[in-house]
Design a protein around this motif. Structure first.
Motif, PDB file in Angstrom:
ATOM      1  N   VAL A 186      65.039 -80.240 -36.364  1.00  0.00           N
ATOM      2  CA  VAL A 186      63.613 -80.585 -36.362  1.00  0.00           C
ATOM      3  C   VAL A 186      62.831 -79.634 -35.459  1.00  0.00           C
ATOM      4  O   VAL A 186      61.811 -79.080 -35.869  1.00  0.00           O
ATOM      5  N   ILE A 187      63.318 -79.414 -34.222  1.00  0.00           N
ATOM      6  CA  ILE A 187      62.541 -78.531 -33.340  1.00  0.00           C
ATOM      7  C   ILE A 187      62.580 -77.085 -33.830  1.00  0.00           C
ATOM      8  O   ILE A 187      61.622 -76.345 -33.668  1.00  0.00           O
ATOM      9  N   GLU A 188      63.668 -76.732 -34.487  1.00  0.00           N
ATOM     10  CA  GLU A 188      63.790 -75.388 -35.047  1.00  0.00           C
ATOM     11  C   GLU A 188      62.752 -75.166 -36.160  1.00  0.00           C
ATOM     12  O   GLU A 188      62.193 -74.087 -36.295  1.00  0.00           O
ATOM     13  N   MET A 189      62.514 -76.205 -36.948  1.00  0.00           N
ATOM     14  CA  MET A 189      61.660 -76.064 -38.133  1.00  0.00           C
ATOM     15  C   MET A 189      60.158 -76.209 -37.833  1.00  0.00           C
ATOM     16  O   MET A 189      59.337 -75.926 -38.704  1.00  0.00           O
ATOM     17  N   LEU A 190      59.814 -76.647 -36.636  1.00  0.00           N
ATOM     18  CA  LEU A 190      58.399 -76.874 -36.332  1.00  0.00           C
ATOM     19  C   LEU A 190      57.545 -75.630 -36.576  1.00  0.00           C
ATOM     20  O   LEU A 190      56.455 -75.716 -37.141  1.00  0.00           O
ATOM     21  N   GLN A 191      58.073 -74.471 -36.163  1.00  0.00           N
ATOM     22  CA  GLN A 191      57.282 -73.245 -36.333  1.00  0.00           C
ATOM     23  C   GLN A 191      57.123 -72.887 -37.805  1.00  0.00           C
ATOM     24  O   GLN A 191      56.083 -72.406 -38.225  1.00  0.00           O
ATOM     25  N   VAL A 192      58.181 -73.137 -38.590  1.00  0.00           N
ATOM     26  CA  VAL A 192      58.126 -72.828 -40.018  1.00  0.00           C
ATOM     27  C   VAL A 192      57.038 -73.672 -40.698  1.00  0.00           C
ATOM     28  O   VAL A 192      56.338 -73.208 -41.589  1.00  0.00           O
ATOM     29  N   TYR A 193      56.897 -74.909 -40.257  1.00  0.00           N
ATOM     30  CA  TYR A 193      55.945 -75.819 -40.896  1.00  0.00           C
ATOM     31  C   TYR A 193      54.563 -75.803 -40.246  1.00  0.00           C
ATOM     32  O   TYR A 193      53.705 -76.592 -40.614  1.00  0.00           O
ATOM     33  N   ASP A 194      54.364 -74.895 -39.294  1.00  0.00           N
ATOM     34  CA  ASP A 194      53.068 -74.828 -38.618  1.00  0.00           C
ATOM     35  C   ASP A 194      52.066 -74.096 -39.508  1.00  0.00           C
ATOM     36  O   ASP A 194      51.784 -72.926 -39.318  1.00  0.00           O
ATOM     37  N   ARG A 195      51.566 -74.810 -40.507  1.00  0.00           N
ATOM     38  CA  ARG A 195      50.588 -74.228 -41.434  1.00  0.00           C
ATOM     39  C   ARG A 195      49.390 -75.128 -41.530  1.00  0.00           C
ATOM     40  O   ARG A 195      49.464 -76.310 -41.230  1.00  0.00           O
ATOM     41  N   SER A 196      48.319 -74.529 -42.014  1.00  0.00           N
ATOM     42  CA  SER A 196      47.119 -75.328 -42.213  1.00  0.00           C
ATOM     43  C   SER A 196      47.034 -75.716 -43.679  1.00  0.00           C
ATOM     44  O   SER A 196      47.268 -74.891 -44.559  1.00  0.00           O
ATOM     45  N   THR A 203      47.427 -81.579 -42.851  1.00  0.00           N
ATOM     46  CA  THR A 203      47.934 -80.593 -41.893  1.00  0.00           C
ATOM     47  C   THR A 203      48.763 -81.271 -40.811  1.00  0.00           C
ATOM     48  O   THR A 203      49.881 -80.848 -40.518  1.00  0.00           O
ATOM     49  N   VAL A 204      48.230 -82.338 -40.222  1.00  0.00           N
ATOM     50  CA  VAL A 204      48.956 -83.040 -39.154  1.00  0.00           C
ATOM     51  C   VAL A 204      50.236 -83.666 -39.696  1.00  0.00           C
ATOM     52  O   VAL A 204      51.317 -83.494 -39.135  1.00  0.00           O
ATOM     53  N   MET A 205      50.117 -84.356 -40.826  1.00  0.00           N
ATOM     54  CA  MET A 205      51.273 -85.050 -41.385  1.00  0.00           C
ATOM     55  C   MET A 205      52.400 -84.086 -41.726  1.00  0.00           C
ATOM     56  O   MET A 205      53.576 -84.400 -41.554  1.00  0.00           O
ATOM     57  N   TYR A 206      52.015 -82.918 -42.251  1.00  0.00           N
ATOM     58  CA  TYR A 206      53.027 -82.017 -42.795  1.00  0.00           C
ATOM     59  C   TYR A 206      53.476 -80.944 -41.806  1.00  0.00           C
ATOM     60  O   TYR A 206      54.438 -80.244 -42.054  1.00  0.00           O
ATOM     61  N   SER A 207      52.761 -80.791 -40.678  1.00  0.00           N
ATOM     62  CA  SER A 207      53.203 -79.780 -39.713  1.00  0.00           C
ATOM     63  C   SER A 207      54.068 -80.407 -38.626  1.00  0.00           C
ATOM     64  O   SER A 207      55.023 -79.792 -38.153  1.00  0.00           O
ATOM     65  N   THR A 208      53.731 -81.628 -38.198  1.00  0.00           N
ATOM     66  CA  THR A 208      54.485 -82.244 -37.106  1.00  0.00           C
ATOM     67  C   THR A 208      54.755 -83.733 -37.339  1.00  0.00           C
ATOM     68  O   THR A 208      55.624 -84.303 -36.697  1.00  0.00           O
ATOM     69  N   GLY A 209      53.992 -84.356 -38.230  1.00  0.00           N
ATOM     70  CA  GLY A 209      54.002 -85.814 -38.350  1.00  0.00           C
ATOM     71  C   GLY A 209      55.136 -86.367 -39.203  1.00  0.00           C
ATOM     72  O   GLY A 209      56.125 -85.684 -39.487  1.00  0.00           O
ATOM     73  N   PRO A 210      54.994 -87.615 -39.642  1.00  0.00           N
ATOM     74  CA  PRO A 210      56.048 -88.299 -40.389  1.00  0.00           C
ATOM     75  C   PRO A 210      56.440 -87.592 -41.690  1.00  0.00           C
ATOM     76  O   PRO A 210      57.605 -87.620 -42.074  1.00  0.00           O
ATOM     77  N   LEU A 211      55.486 -86.937 -42.341  1.00  0.00           N
ATOM     78  CA  LEU A 211      55.835 -86.249 -43.587  1.00  0.00           C
ATOM     79  C   LEU A 211      56.751 -85.068 -43.295  1.00  0.00           C
ATOM     80  O   LEU A 211      57.760 -84.846 -43.977  1.00  0.00           O
TER      81      LEU A 211
END
Ligand code: NAG
Ligand code: NAG
Length: 358
Positions: A186-196, A203-211
């Protein structure tokens, strides 16, 4: 121009395959009932059972919560107190903005830039909980969730999360041993999913949130993790229906405005909204594709005509001024239809047309 088309095609295919893959994971999430990893109520000792003492507890006795500073608002104090009172022997860590940032700076400096650049504070609040669980282990509990009974039985699993309705998992209460492979991923993938994603909510749900967490979880499960790497799921029945459920939900008074109702509605329909978002993005992509295709076709025809005509249509007896004046769409179409015929014939036809039009 052909190179431009190629670049557009490649870029578009990458985008489409990314969307298809994302939508595929989302759709597969929809049918994922998590039953294979569910923590069944039969496994859970009742609150004062002697069984609790016998099961090995591997998750450290730490409770993590987050808030921007030390002044917890009155509305959440009761929930916070309920957890503190039930767990006097647990370590309690409140991750304030300042504490969270210095923790990331010290332990995970590679993530600091992403962490600082998150547009919404909630993204920092989301991401810090994954990092502290991966680092220290323990149990994270949202500030608006109170404790109804001791967490001890849940300490027997290497990692657990809560299921949400209608699908996926939530990040409002989670437990883990330190360095659990799921939270490391999960922490590894945070940067990959840091998109707008255009809409702040998605954006919130899909970059860091439950989604985000649900998608990583779904992909993680495809690797068939071993027993110690499994993520167990606390099902809604287990935490809602029974008087000895683990958590109680406290909704703050500040959440009664229209905005809050909308956010709650979105929270309840996040899956639908997200799929809708992806479909819209896909439709916009297809529309652009279509428009670009039309444009390319048109400009290629146009270029083709201009480049072919001077060589094919060169009747020596037509003055160049007349020829240029004669370049009109109807005539040109006629010329290009005849391209595979003899050069002489084309010249003749074109000449006829030119004269007729003139
Ligand atoms: C468990 O024990 C506590 C303290 O002894 C008591 O207050 C509580 O009611 C008990 N819970 C159940 C479900 O028996
Ligand atoms: C925490 O933040 C609130 C709201 O921004 C502020 O009113 C309060 O003074 C802050 N508390 C501390 C201890 O800094």
């Amino acid at each position: 121009m052909r190179r431009g088309l190629l670049i557009f095609l490649v870029a578009f295919l990458v985008l489409v395959s990314f969307l298809v893959r994302s939508v595929f994971t989302l759709l597969s999430l929809l049918i994922e009932d998590a039953s294979a990893d569910a923590i069944h109520r039969a496994e859970l000792p009742s609150p004062n059972s002697s069984l609790i003492e016998q099961r090995p507890q591997i998750i450290p006795k730490i409770i993590h919560q987050t808030y921007k500073n030390e002044s917890i608002p009155e509305v959440w104090k009761e929930a916070q107190r309920s957890c503190l009172d039930l767990h006097p022997d647990y370590e309690y860590i409140l991750w304030t903005n300042e504490k969270a940032r210095s923790f990331i700076a010290k332990e995970y400096p590679w993530f600091l830039e992403t962490f600082d650049n998150y547009k919404f504070p909630i993204q920092r609040a989301d991401s810090i909980r994954y990092f502290v669980l991966a680092h220290y282990g323990g149990t994270y509990i949202d500030l608006d969730d109170g404790c109804n009974r001791r967490l001890d039985p849940l300490l027997s699993y290497p990692a657990w999360v809560r299921r949400t309705v209608p699908t996926g998992i939530s990040n409002d209460a989670m437990g883990s041993v330190p360095q659990h492979p799921f939270f490391l991923r999960v922490i590894e993938m945070l940067q990959v999913y840091d998109r707008s994603w255009l809409l702040p909510y998605i954006t919130v749900m899909y970059s860091t949130g439950p989604l985000f967490l649900s998608v990583i979880w779904k992909e993680y499960m495809q690797d068939k993790p071993s027993e110690s790497a499994r993520v167990r799921i606390l099902m809604p029945d287990e935490y809602n229906k029974y008087t000895w459920s683990f958590f109680t939900h406290h909704v703050g008074n500040s959440w009664h405005g229209k905005d809050a109702r909308l956010i709650f509605w979105m929270g309840q329909h996040w899956f639908f909204l997200t799929v809708l978002g992806f479909l819209l993005a896909g439709a916009v992509g297809l529309g652009l594709w279509w428009a670009y295709g039309r444009l390319m076709m048109w400009s290629m025809k146009y270029r083709y005509r201009y480049s072919k005509i001077p060589t094919l249509v060169t009747p020596p007896d037509i003055p160049s001024t007349r020829r240029t004046r004669g370049v009109m769409p109807t005539l040109l179409r006629r010329v290009s239809f005849k391209e595979d015929e003899e050069a002489g014939h084309i010249t003749e036809t074109s000449y006829e047309l030119f004269s007729r039009r003139d």
